[in-house]
Motif scaffolding. Structure first.
Motif, mmCIF file in Angstrom:
data_model
loop_
_atom_site.group_PDB
_atom_site.id
_atom_site.type_symbol
_atom_site.label_atom_id
_atom_site.label_comp_id
_atom_site.label_asym_id
_atom_site.label_seq_id
_atom_site.Cartn_x
_atom_site.Cartn_y
_atom_site.Cartn_z
ATOM 1 N N LEU A 41 -2.615 3.837 2.687
ATOM 2 C CA LEU A 41 -1.875 3.495 1.478
ATOM 3 C C LEU A 41 -0.571 2.769 1.789
ATOM 4 O O LEU A 41 -0.328 1.671 1.257
ATOM 5 C CB LEU A 41 -1.616 4.766 0.657
ATOM 6 N N PRO A 42 0.325 3.303 2.625
ATOM 7 C CA PRO A 42 1.526 2.520 2.946
ATOM 8 C C PRO A 42 1.221 1.269 3.750
ATOM 9 O O PRO A 42 1.947 0.271 3.635
ATOM 10 C CB PRO A 42 2.384 3.516 3.740
ATOM 11 N N VAL A 69 -1.401 -0.762 3.402
ATOM 12 C CA VAL A 69 -1.778 -1.821 2.459
ATOM 13 C C VAL A 69 -0.572 -2.257 1.629
ATOM 14 O O VAL A 69 -0.410 -3.456 1.348
ATOM 15 C CB VAL A 69 -2.929 -1.317 1.561
ATOM 16 N N CYS A 70 0.281 -1.310 1.262
ATOM 17 C CA CYS A 70 1.467 -1.668 0.477
ATOM 18 C C CYS A 70 2.407 -2.591 1.241
ATOM 19 O O CYS A 70 3.153 -3.372 0.627
ATOM 20 C CB CYS A 70 2.217 -0.402 0.060
ATOM 21 N N VAL A 71 2.413 -2.531 2.562
ATOM 22 C CA VAL A 71 3.274 -3.401 3.354
ATOM 23 C C VAL A 71 2.560 -4.692 3.751
ATOM 24 O O VAL A 71 3.118 -5.797 3.628
ATOM 25 C CB VAL A 71 3.768 -2.653 4.610
ATOM 26 N N SER A 72 1.320 -4.571 4.213
ATOM 27 C CA SER A 72 0.643 -5.753 4.766
ATOM 28 C C SER A 72 0.115 -6.699 3.691
ATOM 29 O O SER A 72 0.068 -7.914 3.901
ATOM 30 C CB SER A 72 -0.512 -5.303 5.663
ATOM 31 N N PRO A 101 1.435 -7.533 0.534
ATOM 32 C CA PRO A 101 2.462 -8.504 0.118
ATOM 33 C C PRO A 101 2.848 -9.471 1.235
ATOM 34 O O PRO A 101 3.125 -10.659 0.966
ATOM 35 C CB PRO A 101 3.642 -7.617 -0.283
ATOM 36 N N SER A 130 2.120 -2.939 11.464
ATOM 37 C CA SER A 130 1.096 -2.001 10.991
ATOM 38 C C SER A 130 0.898 -0.845 11.958
ATOM 39 O O SER A 130 0.665 0.300 11.546
ATOM 40 C CB SER A 130 -0.228 -2.750 10.786
ATOM 41 N N PRO A 138 3.007 8.842 1.250
ATOM 42 C CA PRO A 138 3.120 7.379 1.424
ATOM 43 C C PRO A 138 4.506 6.842 1.113
ATOM 44 O O PRO A 138 5.003 5.953 1.811
ATOM 45 C CB PRO A 138 2.063 6.846 0.451
ATOM 46 N N LEU A 139 5.144 7.385 0.089
ATOM 47 C CA LEU A 139 6.489 6.899 -0.247
ATOM 48 C C LEU A 139 7.485 7.268 0.844
ATOM 49 O O LEU A 139 8.381 6.461 1.175
ATOM 50 C CB LEU A 139 6.913 7.492 -1.594
ATOM 51 N N LEU A 150 7.053 4.758 3.681
ATOM 52 C CA LEU A 150 7.644 3.449 3.383
ATOM 53 C C LEU A 150 9.168 3.493 3.499
ATOM 54 O O LEU A 150 9.784 2.560 4.026
ATOM 55 C CB LEU A 150 7.235 3.001 1.981
ATOM 56 N N THR A 204 -6.587 -4.664 9.122
ATOM 57 C CA THR A 204 -6.196 -3.477 8.366
ATOM 58 C C THR A 204 -7.147 -2.321 8.617
ATOM 59 O O THR A 204 -6.740 -1.155 8.651
ATOM 60 C CB THR A 204 -6.145 -3.806 6.869
#
Length: 538
Positions: free
Chosen positions: A35-36, A38-41, A43, A72, A91-92, A95, A214
């Motif tokens: 989850l984190p 994908v949230c970083v890679s 964008p 990653s 996940p938060l 991040l 990923t």
């Protein structure tokens, strides 16, 4: 590192087992990692490819995505380094931690160390140990000492897996192309790649590379992290330390019992206090007195014999010998002989005690006597403990005597288990009859009575399949399996027929494949039910 709180078993593993442990850690914390990630890679992928679309430089976009892959890896490493202690971050939290966690030792992997094939093994040294640059260099060499070959193989295998994912996704596109157009499609795609590949195709290829990175990247970082843990276990003997810590905890838990057993088992005698009366002499300076010990009095008699003792007379000692002056002189000379009564005078200075100090010391001795019940006479607790121990020994001996038939043969060397002689396996070929007799239930009962239960069940099953085909109005292909027969039986209009046929199939499968035959009563009930419901002739 709090190795006693690790929720993975640390032991001497091979490098391949360690990498398998790393992949298991990734699967355990899959949600917290991807989850984190994908949230970083995602964008980042969109930003880089948008700039490449604008500049028409998709090749540079692919290279930049490949160059930023350590970002990653650090996300996956952060999650696993907390997860092995049972503290999986949300996940938060992951991040938020990326803003300040481990950047001091990370920039090298976005620079001159980017081409290193040992990144998965050495990245934990920089991000987790928190040492300065000089110590990090020494630690990297020590960790890499016996594992560099497996680290290179891990990098090579992950690169191959990424290429397989990309090529598999591209090949999957042609699965949707009709067979008659496949050759033309391959030719058109090859010409498109050779001449001028459109921007949307380049964007699609970059997306496939991002997807492969990923998917495979966390497994790459996890296997490297497990290699790092395995290497530190070898160098610092973590498994031995954990074993000793566990032993210490068990001993601490058993310490009260050991102390109680020691108190009960240790024989304690009565404590006797001896008091001596001391008389201070007056006239000595500074509160000290002189204690002079002499071994003879004025008459040459030893000090331990009182001078006024009536038994200490020559008449008593020598049995009526006349007490003459010559005799007394002879006795005096005998006492003065240094070989008979060696004497010496010893003087020492002792501090005198006041009355208050004497009273205080006396109260302390009385208090100690009251606090120690063992100092007052009988040793009852020690005797009770001794009786309990003898009773325990007697119970143990009685238990050994009672159980001797089970363990005595092991002491004699005859307790080895004998391998059972297995009888010959009798196999009977089960063949389904091609022609069903008009009375299959009666014929099946005869086979059961002859000791051929599998043949009887095969006949019932074959007859049930034929009756099911007639009622369902279907034609089964030759060699139809049980699953095909069950699917065909759903077309029978009667629910009772469908249930009965499923029961026959289940009994037949248990007998044919598992060797579990029904009881005689169950077989008779099944045959009677089939005969009445499928209207077989009796």
């Amino acid at each position: 590192m709090r190795i006693d709180q690790l929720n993975v078993t640390l032991r001497a593993r091979s490098e391949w087992e360690a990498m398998e442990l790393g992949t298991a850690l990734v699967r355990r914390h899959a949600r917290a990692i991807w989850l984190p990630l994908v949230c970083v890679s995602l964008p980042l992928f969109a930003l880089v490819n948008a700039a490449a679309w604008w500049a028409d430089a998709f090749g540079w976009a692919w290279l930049l995505m490949w160059w930023l892959k350590p970002i990653s890896d650090r996300i996956a490493l952060y999650v696993m380094s907390r997860g092995v202690f049972g503290e999986e971050p949300r996940p938060l939290q992951t991040l938020r931690a990326q803003r300040h966690w481990g950047w001091r030792g990370f920039w090298g992997y976005l620079g001159w160390r980017r081409f290193s094939p040992f990144r998965s093994l050495l990245l934990p040294v920089n991000l987790l140990e928190g040492s300065d640059a000089a110590q990090r260099s020494v630690r990297r060499r020590a960790v890499l000492g016996g594992t560099f070959g497996h680290a290179v193989l891990l990098t090579s295998m992950c690169m191959v897996f990424e290429l397989v994912v990309v090529s598999g996704c591209i090949a999957a596109i042609f699965l949707f192309v009709p067979l008659e157009l496949l050759s033309d499609s391959w030719r058109a795609a090859w010409e498109m790649v050779r001449q001028d590949m459109p921007a949307w195709a380049k964007l699609g290829v970059n997306f496939l590379f991002w997807l492969a990175a990923t998917l495979i990247g966390p497994f790459y970082a996890g296997a490297g992290f497990a290699l790092y843990l395995n290497r530190r276990t070898e160098m610092e003997a973590w498994d031995v330390e954990i074993a000793f810590r566990g032993l210490r905890e068990r001993l601490q838990q058993a310490a009260p019992l050991l102390v109680l057993a020691l108190v009960l088992c240790w024989p304690m005698g009565a404590l006797h206090a001896q008091a001596s009366d001391e008389a201070p002499s007056c006239g000595t300076p500074d509160g000290f007195h002189e204690d002079a010990d002499a071994d003879a009095d004025d008459e040459g008699i030893p000090e331990d014999v009182p001078a006024d003792d009536p038994s200490n007379t020559p008449a008593v000692i020598f049995g009526g010998t006349p007490d003459t002056a010559g005799f007394r002189q002879a006795v005096q000379r005998a006492y003065e002989d240094p070989l008979v009564t060696p004497t010496r005078e010893v003087s020492r200075w002792e501090r005198t005690q006041s009355d208050a100090e004497k009273e205080k010391e006396k109260r302390g001795k009385d208090r100690n006597k009251d606090a120690n019940p063992f100092a007052k006479g009988p040793r009852l607790p020690a005797q009770i403990a001794e009786w309990l121990l003898w009773g325990l020994v007697g119970a143990l001996v009685l238990f050994l005597l009672v159980t001797s038939p089970w363990w005595i043969r092991w002491l004699r060397g005859t307790g080895t288990r004998r391998r059972r002689t297995e009888g010959a396996v009798v196999e009977e070929a089960v063949e389904l009859p091609e022609v069903i007799p008009p009375d299959p239930a009666a014929r099946a009962r005869d086979l059961w009575q002859q000791g051929r239960p599998r043949q009887a069940l095969a006949l019932l099953y074959r007859a049930s399949v034929e009756s099911m085909s007639e009622r369902a109005g279907v034609v089964l292909p030759p060699g139809a399996t049980e699953s095909q027969c069950l699917r065909a039986s759903r077309r029978m209009p009667d629910e009772a027929d469908r249930t009965l046929f499923a029961r026959v199939v289940r009994v037949w499968q248990y007998a044919a494949y598992a060797g579990r035959l029904p009881e005689p009563d169950d077989f008779e009930n099944l045959a009677s039910t089939l005969q009445s419901q499928f209207r077989w002739r009796a």
